[in-house]
Design an enzyme around this catalytic site. Structure first.
Site, short mmCIF file in Angstrom:
data_model
loop_
_atom_site.label_atom_id
_atom_site.label_comp_id
_atom_site.label_asym_id
_atom_site.label_seq_id
_atom_site.Cartn_x
_atom_site.Cartn_y
_atom_site.Cartn_z
NE ARG A 105 -25.24 -72.02 78.12
CZ ARG A 105 -24.00 -71.93 77.66
NH1 ARG A 105 -23.17 -72.91 77.81
NH2 ARG A 105 -23.59 -70.84 77.04
N PRO A 106 -31.64 -71.44 79.15
CG PRO A 106 -33.00 -69.88 80.25
CD PRO A 106 -31.69 -70.61 80.35
NE ARG B 204 -26.53 -71.46 74.97
CZ ARG B 204 -27.80 -71.50 75.29
NH1 ARG B 204 -28.38 -72.64 75.54
NH2 ARG B 204 -28.52 -70.40 75.36
CB CYS C 226 -20.83 -76.02 78.60
SG CYS C 226 -19.12 -76.15 78.18
CG ASP D 53 -17.12 -68.12 79.14
OD1 ASP D 53 -17.98 -68.76 79.77
OD2 ASP D 53 -17.26 -67.78 77.94
CG LEU E 74 -34.16 -63.76 77.46
CD1 LEU E 74 -32.88 -63.22 78.08
CD2 LEU E 74 -35.34 -62.87 77.84
CE LYS F 263 -16.10 -71.41 73.07
NZ LYS F 263 -17.56 -71.34 73.09
CG ASN F 264 -17.76 -67.25 73.01
OD1 ASN F 264 -17.81 -68.41 72.58
ND2 ASN F 264 -17.83 -66.97 74.30
NE ARG G 245 -18.05 -77.23 73.43
CZ ARG G 245 -18.55 -76.48 74.41
NH1 ARG G 245 -18.67 -76.95 75.61
NH2 ARG G 245 -18.93 -75.23 74.18
C1 UD1 Z 1 -22.39 -66.71 75.75
C2 UD1 Z 1 -21.04 -67.33 75.50
C3 UD1 Z 1 -20.58 -68.11 76.73
C4 UD1 Z 1 -20.61 -67.20 77.95
C5 UD1 Z 1 -21.95 -66.50 78.09
C6 UD1 Z 1 -21.97 -65.44 79.18
C7 UD1 Z 1 -21.05 -67.80 73.12
C8 UD1 Z 1 -21.01 -68.83 72.05
N1 UD1 Z 1 -21.14 -68.26 74.37
O1 UD1 Z 1 -23.31 -67.77 76.02
O2 UD1 Z 1 -19.25 -68.56 76.49
O3 UD1 Z 1 -20.40 -67.99 79.11
O4 UD1 Z 1 -22.29 -65.84 76.86
O5 UD1 Z 1 -20.99 -64.50 78.97
O6 UD1 Z 1 -20.92 -66.61 72.86
N2 UD1 Z 1 -30.68 -66.47 79.56
C9 UD1 Z 1 -32.03 -66.61 79.71
N3 UD1 Z 1 -32.81 -66.78 78.60
C10 UD1 Z 1 -32.28 -66.79 77.34
C11 UD1 Z 1 -30.89 -66.65 77.18
C12 UD1 Z 1 -30.11 -66.50 78.32
O7 UD1 Z 1 -32.55 -66.59 80.83
O8 UD1 Z 1 -33.03 -66.94 76.36
C13 UD1 Z 1 -29.82 -66.30 80.74
C14 UD1 Z 1 -28.88 -67.48 80.95
O9 UD1 Z 1 -29.47 -68.52 81.66
C15 UD1 Z 1 -27.75 -66.82 81.72
C16 UD1 Z 1 -27.71 -65.40 81.17
O10 UD1 Z 1 -28.96 -65.20 80.52
O11 UD1 Z 1 -28.05 -66.76 83.09
C17 UD1 Z 1 -26.60 -65.12 80.20
O12 UD1 Z 1 -26.62 -66.08 79.16
P1 UD1 Z 1 -26.19 -65.69 77.70
O13 UD1 Z 1 -25.54 -64.34 77.72
O14 UD1 Z 1 -27.34 -65.87 76.79
O15 UD1 Z 1 -25.10 -66.76 77.37
P2 UD1 Z 1 -24.87 -67.51 75.98
O16 UD1 Z 1 -25.19 -66.60 74.85
O17 UD1 Z 1 -25.50 -68.83 76.04
#
Ligand code: UD1
Length: 418
Positions: free
Chosen positions: A121-122, A92, A116, A305, A125, A22-23, A397
């Site tokens: 989930r900001p 998302r 989810c 996950d 970045l 999926k990812n 999902r």
């Molecule tokens: C992706 C995966 C999700 C998985 C996660 C972590 C997809 C579609 N989803 O989610 O299944 O659980 O990686 O392996 O690929 N963060 C910030 N600012 C940002 C972005 C992230 O602070 O702008 C923080 C998040 O709050 C979190 C960490 O970075 O603590 C990791 O998040 P991130 O790797 O971005 O996860 P996703 O890409 O949302």
């Protein structure tokens, strides 16, 4: 909303083919907007996240259709750079479209993404990275509006290795002028998969899988026919289910290397594991022995996950375990549900303290998110008696044909429309 009715306590035996990740599929579909030529993504899992991504591509004016198990995207007619609120909230990963839509139209407007409910989930970045490439960003009424005259390569240092931010920046940078270097990039296998897909379209990306990704901008990208990697989280879910229920399961089309942090833990649990080419074989004959601790970390650490599923396993293992969630704040919502089944778990801040019990008992539980929902299903499969898992749309999902695959292993599970 559908629910599962589960008759627990049966051994799992047989073979399961692992779905496509999926990812990987989601960012690859987002990337298909970057070319006017046809993109075919092979063996796409039939899950609602993918269906929603296909709908969003349709809203952008692309022709995105299923043909059998494949999804074909033609973006030559794309004519809209706005992602509607309702769809962005459903998915998302719609945020990945920012990078490719801004690259294509020099403008993108998207409602803050959903997905989810597992913490804040900001997307800061993602936005900081895009700004470094020359994008002007304004936020109003819950919408993010991105505009630029041109995209220019730059050096970007991520504060933490975010998967989504790394992928989004890659998507914006592939057709930018000059070279972009992402430092402290996420190293997840799905990022390397996105790199391979982009390169199959004619992009010049290298370094994915390491902490530094280098993207040399190219003028245009062509079409591609691409098979993304196997879903390590789905594979891990089946392995944990087998460890918990007892039995012998063989996964086909799996990649053991991408699952090594889980396989180490399952061996410590006492499971016998053999790996041959794309097959992972697991045998679990007696009650698992609890590992002492599990901490979720970015790849190659233990995946967040699989945290919920692994906690479910600890609930019936002998001994105690501390599970610490380092990535998302509220990823223990399934814990009160497991307690209804007799699990002995205490959550303090980011850690769950689990004292293993001999058996869980069937109960009615509610899925609150995708992976937490999967954990409830496997807990119910291992429990004594009958259970119900409500709100399984969360599970739909991310897991294609979940109950059919479990049925083929001998589980007692059926879907009921409510
Ligand atoms: C992706 C995966 C999700 C998985 C996660 C972590 C997809 C579609 N989803 O989610 O299944 O659980 O990686 O392996 O690929 N963060 C910030 N600012 C940002 C972005 C992230 O602070 O702008 C923080 C998040 O709050 C979190 C960490 O970075 O603590 C990791 O998040 P991130 O790797 O971005 O996860 P996703 O890409 O949302």
């Amino acid at each position: 909303m559908d629910k599962y009715i589960i008759n627990g306590g049966r051994r799992l035996e047989g073979q399961v083919r692992v779905q496509t990740a999926k990812n990987s599929v989601l960012p690859i579909l987002a990337a298909s907007v970057l070319t006017d030529e046809k993109v075919t993504v092979l063996n796409v899992p039939d899950i609602t996240d993918v269906r929603n991504m296909v709908k969003i591509l349709g809203c952008l004016g692309c022709r995105a259709v299923y043909r059998g198990d494949d999804v074909i995207v033609e973006s030559s007619c794309a004519n809209n750079c706005e992602i509607p609120r309702a769809l962005a909230h459903e998915l998302r990963s719609s945020v990945f479209l920012l990078g490719s839509v801004i690259s294509r139209f020099r403008r993108a407007k998207i409602a803050y993404p959903g997905g989810c409910d597992i913490g804040l989930r900001p997307v800061d970045l993602h936005l900081t990275g895009l700004k470094r490439l020359g994008v002007k960003i304004t936020e109003s009424n819950g919408y993010i509006v991105c505009e630029c005259e041109r995209l220019t390569g730059n050096e970007i240092m991520l504060d933490c290795p975010s998967v989504g931010a790394t992928e989004n920046i890659m998507l914006a940078a592939v057709r930018a002028e000059g070279t972009t270097v992402i430092e402290n990039a996420a190293r997840e296998p799905e990022i390397e998969d996105l790199q391979n897909f982009l390169n199959s379209m004619g992009a010049k990306v290298r370094g994915a899988g390491s902490g530094t990704v280098v993207i040399e901008g190219v003028k245009r990208l062509g079409g591609s026919v691409y098979q993304p990697i196997a879903d390590r989280i789905e594979a891990g879910t089946f392995l944990i289910a087998a460890a918990m229920c007892g039995g012998e399961v063989e996964l086909c089309g799996a990649n053991a290397e991408n699952l090594s942090s889980l396989l180490h833990k399952l061996r410590e649990n006492g499971c016998k594991i053999r790996i041959k080419n794309d097959k992972i074989y697991l045998r679990s004959e007696r009650r698992p022995v609890s590992v002492k601790s599990i901490e979720t970390q970015p790849y190659p650490g233990f995946p967040t996950d699989l945290q919920a599923q692994m906690t479910a396993l600890c609930c019936v293992s002998s001994g105690n375990c501390i599970i610490t969630e380092n990535l998302f704040e509220t990823r223990f919502k399934y814990v009160p549900e497991l307690r209804r089944m007799g699990a002995d778990i205490t959550v303090v801040d980011r850690s769950a303290f689990v004292r293993g019990v001999e058996k869980l008992k069937g109960a009615v539980t509610v899925a609150h998110d995708l992976r937490g929902g999967a954990a409830l299903v496997i807990a119910a499969l291992a429990a004594e008696g009958d259970s119900e898992v409500l709100d399984i749309s969360h599970i739909d999902r991310g897991y294609a044909r979940f109950e059919y695959k479990l049925l083929s292993l001998g589980a007692g599970i059926k879907r009921v429309g409510v």
